[in-house]
Design a protein around this motif. Structure first.
Motif, PDB file in Angstrom:
ATOM      1  N   ILE A 107     -67.150 -99.817 -18.410  1.00  0.00           N
ATOM      2  CA  ILE A 107     -65.903 -99.667 -19.149  1.00  0.00           C
ATOM      3  C   ILE A 107     -65.088-100.945 -19.118  1.00  0.00           C
ATOM      4  CG2 ILE A 107     -63.830 -98.270 -19.427  1.00  0.00           C
ATOM      5  CD1 ILE A 107     -66.142 -96.852 -16.993  1.00  0.00           C
ATOM      6  N   ASP A 108     -64.755-101.445 -20.301  1.00  0.00           N
ATOM      7  CA  ASP A 108     -63.795-102.541 -20.453  1.00  0.00           C
ATOM      8  C   ASP A 108     -62.569-101.956 -21.140  1.00  0.00           C
ATOM      9  OD1 ASP A 108     -65.679-104.338 -19.439  1.00  0.00           O
ATOM     10  OD2 ASP A 108     -66.499-104.722 -21.441  1.00  0.00           O
ATOM     11  N   SER A 109     -61.422-101.973 -20.471  1.00  0.00           N
ATOM     12  CA  SER A 109     -60.248-101.308 -21.036  1.00  0.00           C
ATOM     13  C   SER A 109     -58.984-102.122 -20.813  1.00  0.00           C
ATOM     14  CB  SER A 109     -60.077 -99.924 -20.406  1.00  0.00           C
ATOM     15  OG  SER A 109     -59.869-100.027 -19.002  1.00  0.00           O
ATOM     16  N   THR A 110     -57.964-101.762 -21.588  1.00  0.00           N
ATOM     17  CA  THR A 110     -56.625-102.324 -21.455  1.00  0.00           C
ATOM     18  C   THR A 110     -55.650-101.168 -21.338  1.00  0.00           C
ATOM     19  OG1 THR A 110     -57.245-104.222 -22.836  1.00  0.00           O
ATOM     20  CG2 THR A 110     -54.885-103.812 -22.497  1.00  0.00           C
ATOM     21  N   ASN A 111     -54.805-101.178 -20.303  1.00  0.00           N
ATOM     22  CA  ASN A 111     -53.885-100.068 -20.106  1.00  0.00           C
ATOM     23  C   ASN A 111     -52.600-100.267 -20.904  1.00  0.00           C
ATOM     24  OD1 ASN A 111     -52.259-101.871 -18.662  1.00  0.00           O
ATOM     25  ND2 ASN A 111     -53.054-101.191 -16.669  1.00  0.00           N
ATOM     26  N   ALA A 112     -51.669 -99.303 -20.757  1.00  0.00           N
ATOM     27  CA  ALA A 112     -50.436 -99.327 -21.553  1.00  0.00           C
ATOM     28  C   ALA A 112     -49.554-100.518 -21.216  1.00  0.00           C
ATOM     29  CB  ALA A 112     -49.668 -98.025 -21.335  1.00  0.00           C
ATOM     30  N   ALA A 113     -49.804-101.160 -20.048  1.00  0.00           N
ATOM     31  CA  ALA A 113     -49.031-102.353 -19.673  1.00  0.00           C
ATOM     32  C   ALA A 113     -49.682-103.633 -20.168  1.00  0.00           C
ATOM     33  CB  ALA A 113     -48.874-102.403 -18.150  1.00  0.00           C
ATOM     34  N   GLY A 114     -50.825-103.499 -20.883  1.00  0.00           N
ATOM     35  CA  GLY A 114     -51.526-104.657 -21.394  1.00  0.00           C
ATOM     36  C   GLY A 114     -52.452-105.305 -20.399  1.00  0.00           C
ATOM     37  N   MET A 115     -52.668-104.676 -19.255  1.00  0.00           N
ATOM     38  CA  MET A 115     -53.527-105.223 -18.214  1.00  0.00           C
ATOM     39  C   MET A 115     -54.974-104.785 -18.434  1.00  0.00           C
ATOM     40  SD  MET A 115     -51.454-106.921 -16.236  1.00  0.00           S
ATOM     41  CE  MET A 115     -52.399-107.091 -14.718  1.00  0.00           C
ATOM     42  N   GLU A 116     -55.913-105.712 -18.235  1.00  0.00           N
ATOM     43  CA  GLU A 116     -57.328-105.392 -18.374  1.00  0.00           C
ATOM     44  C   GLU A 116     -57.843-104.718 -17.108  1.00  0.00           C
ATOM     45  OE1 GLU A 116     -59.648-108.728 -19.487  1.00  0.00           O
ATOM     46  OE2 GLU A 116     -58.607-109.031 -21.405  1.00  0.00           O
ATOM     47  N   GLU A 117     -58.651-103.657 -17.319  1.00  0.00           N
ATOM     48  CA  GLU A 117     -59.230-102.906 -16.208  1.00  0.00           C
ATOM     49  C   GLU A 117     -60.703-102.656 -16.518  1.00  0.00           C
ATOM     50  OE1 GLU A 117     -56.773 -99.420 -16.199  1.00  0.00           O
ATOM     51  OE2 GLU A 117     -55.297-100.318 -14.836  1.00  0.00           O
ATOM     52  N   ASP A 118     -61.587-103.360 -15.825  1.00  0.00           N
ATOM     53  CA  ASP A 118     -63.025-103.233 -16.062  1.00  0.00           C
ATOM     54  C   ASP A 118     -63.691-102.626 -14.824  1.00  0.00           C
ATOM     55  OD1 ASP A 118     -62.430-104.571 -18.361  1.00  0.00           O
ATOM     56  OD2 ASP A 118     -63.069-106.523 -17.598  1.00  0.00           O
ATOM     57  N   ARG A 119     -64.627-101.709 -15.045  1.00  0.00           N
ATOM     58  CA  ARG A 119     -65.355-101.112 -13.928  1.00  0.00           C
ATOM     59  C   ARG A 119     -66.641-100.472 -14.426  1.00  0.00           C
ATOM     60  NH1 ARG A 119     -64.258 -95.504 -12.673  1.00  0.00           N
ATOM     61  NH2 ARG A 119     -63.076 -94.468 -14.324  1.00  0.00           N
ATOM     62  N   THR A 120     -67.522-100.124 -13.487  1.00  0.00           N
ATOM     63  CA  THR A 120     -68.779 -99.445 -13.781  1.00  0.00           C
ATOM     64  C   THR A 120     -68.890 -98.219 -12.886  1.00  0.00           C
ATOM     65  OG1 THR A 120     -69.859-101.524 -14.376  1.00  0.00           O
ATOM     66  CG2 THR A 120     -71.288 -99.650 -13.865  1.00  0.00           C
ATOM     67  N   GLN A 121     -69.340 -97.102 -13.473  1.00  0.00           N
ATOM     68  CA  GLN A 121     -69.406 -95.859 -12.704  1.00  0.00           C
ATOM     69  C   GLN A 121     -70.708 -95.120 -12.983  1.00  0.00           C
ATOM     70  OE1 GLN A 121     -66.888 -94.519 -10.440  1.00  0.00           O
ATOM     71  NE2 GLN A 121     -68.823 -93.507  -9.955  1.00  0.00           N
TER      72      GLN A 121
END
Length: 393
Positions: A50-64
């Motif tokens: 997952i490559d994502s951007t939250n409501a604050a504009g911060m990038e959050e990448d992880r694998t699950q």
């Protein structure tokens, strides 16, 4: 988000009767009376990047990685029927569970951890039928967009697991193409009449328990839903099915009338092992996930979606290509499932189904799910690979 978790458990239970009807085990049949049982168990290994951007504009990448239930929850169902002269009485109940209930979310409360299984009942109804048609009394799934989800080629598969909806770490099932092509027809207490088939056409109309827009909202009338189906065969190897469905409900809160309405439609053509499906919906005042179960109560919110699929079956092998998309236009900037403003959710997938023996199917699948909600700065690019098995009787 809790509502979404509960929704994901019950996503496709209404399809289980369709899948398992032909495989039901006859326990008793005598003197016009019958009792049968059917069941389904599925489990998948999935890996999501997952490559994502939250409501604050911060990038959050992880694998699950997960071992969990797919689109269909595991279930067991019981069916009863009795012929009384020219009238037939029937009953169905189904009980189903999630296999994704282990200690997978450390942010959950202690009561939500462990093996709760989330046993639930979403079908419990009686039918009375004859040459004049059929009346269904009790709890079953809605008519609006019912055929859209029944026609999804990924019903036995995995589908989308958007991290935005909490599905990657969710304790329930995946979403198929819910919110990426159709909305989910939530089960409701209802009284529904179905006509006998007439020249390929069959009409269903129902009054259903309305969804509350708020705890103190007023619903003077029940919710109305309808579905018109058409089936025809051209020859032994080709057929066509088309449908249209609709929903309407009015609520009043603080002396302000709020209207919700929607229409679903689709067509499926099959010939020589090839199946082509195109479906869509358009709604006003409804959510894009579960329709009226997520009423937002303003006419400024509109949602449209479509799903196109191609499947080819050759002996024990079935190959599927799919693309679905839902778009929400939110002129009032009211929060809808965490999003303020407009949003587009899409899913692209490819799947391979292999029948090992009758009743045992292996599934290999890849889905790319994207979310674009620019007004909220939210974005997601989710690549999920899954492999699993479905066992039915």
């Amino acid at each position: 988000m809790t509502k979404l978790f509960k929704l994901s458990l019950i996503t496709a239970t209404m399809t289980m009767a369709a899948f398992n009807a032909n495989a039901a085990v006859e326990i008793y049949e005598k003197d016009g009376m019958s009792f049968s049982a059917d069941g389904l168990v599925n489990v998948f290994y999935s890996n999501s990047s997952i490559d994502s951007t939250n409501a604050a504009g911060m990038e959050e990448d992880r694998t699950q990685s997960r071992v969990r239930t797919g689109f269909l929850p595991s279930n067991i169902g019981f069916n009863f029927a009795k012929q009384l002269s020219d009238v037939k009485i029937g009953m169905r109940s189904s009980f189903w569970v999630s296999l994704s209930d282990s200690d997978n979310n450390r942010d959950a409360s202690p009561a939500d951890l462990g093996t709760g299984s989330l046993i639930d009942v979403r079908q419990f109804y009686a039918t009375v039928s004859g040459s004049w048609g059929e009346v269904l009394l009790g709890k079953d799934f809605g008519l609006y967009n019912r055929a859209n989800i029944l026609g999804d080629e990924l019903l036995l598969g995995f589908g989308q697991t958007s991290d935005f909806f909490g599905l990657v770490d969710g304790g329930n099932v995946s979403f198929g193409n819910i919110a990426t092509g159709y909305t989910y027809p939530m089960p409701k207490a209802q009284m529904t009449y179905r006509t006998p088939e007439m020249n390929g056409f069959k009409l269903a109309v129902g009054i259903m328990d309305p969804n509350k827009t708020a705890g103190d909202s007023s619903e003077e009338l029940p919710r109305f839903e309808a579905e018109l189906m058409y089936n025809t065969s051209f020859n032994e190897n080709s057929s066509m099915k088309a449908w249209v469905s609709g929903v309407a409900q009015t609520s009043e809160i603080n002396d302000v009338e709020q209207n919700q309405s929607g229409i679903g439609y689709g067509v499926n053509v099959m010939f020589s092992g090839l199946s082509l499906t195109a479906s869509g919906y358009s709604s006003k005042g409804l959510g894009h996930v579960a329709g009226l179960d997520h009423i937002v109560g303003v006419d400024t919110i509109e949602s449209d979606g479509y799903l196109v699929q191609a499947a080819y079956t050759m002996d024990d092998n079935r190959f599927v290509l799919t693309y679905g998309e839902s778009e929400t236009t939110n002129a009032g900037n009211v929060e809808v499932v965490g999003i303020v403003g407009d949003a587009v959710h899409s899913n692209t997938g490819v799947a391979y189904f292999r029948t090992i023996v009758p009743g045992v199917t292996a599934v290999f699948e890849y889905n790319n799910t994207e979310v674009d909600a620019t007004n909220s700065l939210i974005a997601e690019d989710n690549n999920t690979f899954s492999i699993g098995a479905v066992v039915t009787f």
